[in-house]
Design an enzyme around this catalytic site. Structure first.
Site, short mmCIF file in Angstrom:
data_model
loop_
_atom_site.label_atom_id
_atom_site.label_comp_id
_atom_site.label_asym_id
_atom_site.label_seq_id
_atom_site.Cartn_x
_atom_site.Cartn_y
_atom_site.Cartn_z
N GLU A 167 44.98 40.40 39.85
CA GLU A 167 43.91 41.08 40.58
C GLU A 167 43.74 40.48 41.97
O GLU A 167 43.57 41.19 42.96
CB GLU A 167 42.61 40.99 39.79
CG GLU A 167 41.41 41.60 40.49
CD GLU A 167 40.13 40.83 40.23
OE1 GLU A 167 39.48 40.41 41.20
OE2 GLU A 167 39.79 40.65 39.04
N HIS A 168 43.80 39.16 42.06
CA HIS A 168 43.71 38.49 43.36
C HIS A 168 44.93 38.78 44.22
O HIS A 168 44.83 39.08 45.42
CB HIS A 168 43.59 36.98 43.16
CG HIS A 168 42.22 36.51 42.80
ND1 HIS A 168 41.52 35.61 43.56
CD2 HIS A 168 41.41 36.82 41.75
CE1 HIS A 168 40.34 35.38 43.00
NE2 HIS A 168 40.25 36.09 41.89
#
Length: 452
Positions: free
Chosen positions: A74-75
């Site tokens: 996600e990052h």
């Protein structure tokens, strides 16, 4: 739902459309040839739009060694693509006053942006590029490792948040659902760029994705723009002919474990979560459990709030909640109090749950809970972000959309006998307990005895 949206020049098939919903507009769905789903809700009375791309992957899809991989990705998807640098990604939305973020859950991940309606094409192009064209640069993997370790440390410093992870472990043990979404320091330090890239390729193809958008938009235009964004990376061509990944199914009832997890920390407050297995999101009894939760701890007139805060002043925050997964669920009660009051608060929680399990709740309290839950359902869908969230989660988790009227009908159809049966079934199970705070040996012993 019934009816149908129109395919775009043979490039997609429409499964559903024409249903009025919370925003007063129309919900439509199109499935593109590569298995990518596009669901929209038109709200012509606003000047904004919220776009979300939902991935059918969450922390429960991780092996123990991969704990935190979904969140790590996600990052990383914000850190650059073949077409944009990390700065280009953030600057594109900043330049038009947009907001962009993401979150990882147990069973899905969502990347979203809220923009002016005229800037929706930009949001589609940027998010589509991130989801299909991220390069996962090795240097960015290393740089982001430190950021994620800081996020884990930040969560550990927030006991009101951390206690819910501790409760998940108490109730579900060392299972994918019992492990933290963020992973651990050990797993995060063990990730390599190649391992994360393999996870990305496996879970981020078109059949695993749902594009949801709500606001002042035109469905056919959004479908065309989404198709163009994904075609730039060849994402639809690679999976052409495949069907969307089906919603998760199964039945894995949780065993009432009766476990106690304690983290002894020098905090000003003690934080506790007491709970037991509940119902899955596919179980129709979840509506009755939702009403029960509202009556016990869903508002200022609820039993727990009145007994713990209003009458005795033992806590500032106390509430109950439910969580439903594909094959199981949970019911929990939270309270934060002074350490010396922990035993009293826990006893009140146990007494209220035991009373509801044995005797049920009065009809007037249940009627009030139905009204409270109905109102909260509607008021929670008053902005395009909430509407987008409902669209994406519903498509990913159920493969269909319930209108607000249908949801309200489900809540209103709950009878007092339904709630009493749910109370006997769920609250009568052996509870598990999680506590964070500065505890004496005597308190630790009392906590174990309380759930024995």
């Amino acid at each position: 739902m019934s009816g149908g949206g129109l395919p775009l020049a043979g490039r997609g098939r429409a499964d559903a459309g024409g249903t009025a919903s919370a925003g007063g507009g129309e919900v439509r769905k199109t499935v593109l040839p590569g298995g990518l789903r596009v669901v929209t809700e038109t709200v012509p009375t606003v000047r904004s739009a919220t776009l979300g791309i939902w991935a059918h992957v969450g922390s429960r899809d991780e092996t123990p060694a991969l704990g935190g991989a979904t969140h790590y990705l996600e990052h990383l998807l914000f850190k650059g693509t073949r077409r944009r640098s990390a700065l280009d990604i953030s600057a594109a939305l900043d330049a038009v006053g947009g907001e962009m973020n993401a979150f990882t859950a147990k069973e899905f991940t969502c990347y979203y942006a809220r923009v002016l309606d005229s800037d929706l094409p930009l949001a589609i192009d940027v998010l589509g590029d991130m989801l299909t064209g991220s390069v996962l640069d090795a240097a960015e993997v290393e740089a982001e490792r430190g950021v994620i370790l800081e996020e884990i440390a930040m969560t550990e410093d927030d006991p009101g948040d951390c206690v819910h992870d501790l409760f998940a472990r108490a109730l579900m043990g060392d299972s994918p659902l019992g492990r933290p979404v963020l992973g651990t320091v050990e797993t995060v330090n063990g990730f390599t760029r190649d391992r994360l890239a393999r996870f990305y390729r496996k879970h981020y193809d078109a059949p695993h994705l749902v594009v949801a958008a709500a606001g002042n938009l035109d469905h056919d235009t959004v479908v065309r723009q989404v198709r163009e964004a994904f075609d730039k990376a060849g994402a639809l061509e690679r999976t052409e002919g495949r069907d969307p990944v089906a919603p998760r199914t199964g039945a894995r009832p949780l065993r009432a474990r009766g476990r106690v997890e304690i983290a002894d920390r020098s905090t000003e407050q003690a934080h506790l979560v007491l709970g037991m297995p509940g119902y899955s999101r596919n179980d129709d009894r979840r509506w009755a459990l939702g009403v029960l939760s509202a009556a016990l701890g869903g508002g200022m007139s609820s039993r727990l709030f009145q007994e713990i805060r209003e009458k005795r002043g033992l806590a500032y925050s106390t509430y109950s909640y439910t969580s439903g997964f594909a094959d199981c669920g949970l019911f929990g009660v939270y309270a934060g109090c002074r350490p010396g009051q922990l035993s009293d608060v826990l006893k009140i929680c146990r007494d209220e749950l035991d009373h509801a399990a044995r005797h049920g709740l009065p009809d007037d309290e249940l009627r009030r809970a139905v009204g409270q839950l109905s109102g909260a359902t509607v008021l929670g869908l008053e902005d395009t972000g909430a509407l987008m969230h409902r669209l994406g989660k519903s498509e990913l988790c159920w493969g269909e959309q319930l209108s607000v009227d249908e949801m309200l009908a489900k809540i209103s159809a709950v009878t007092p006998d339904d709630v009493r049966e749910a109370a006997r079934d769920v609250l009568g199970r052996r509870p598990s307990l999680a506590v964070i705070g500065p505890l004496t040996d005597r308190q630790t012993t009392e906590l174990h005895e309380a759930v024995a």
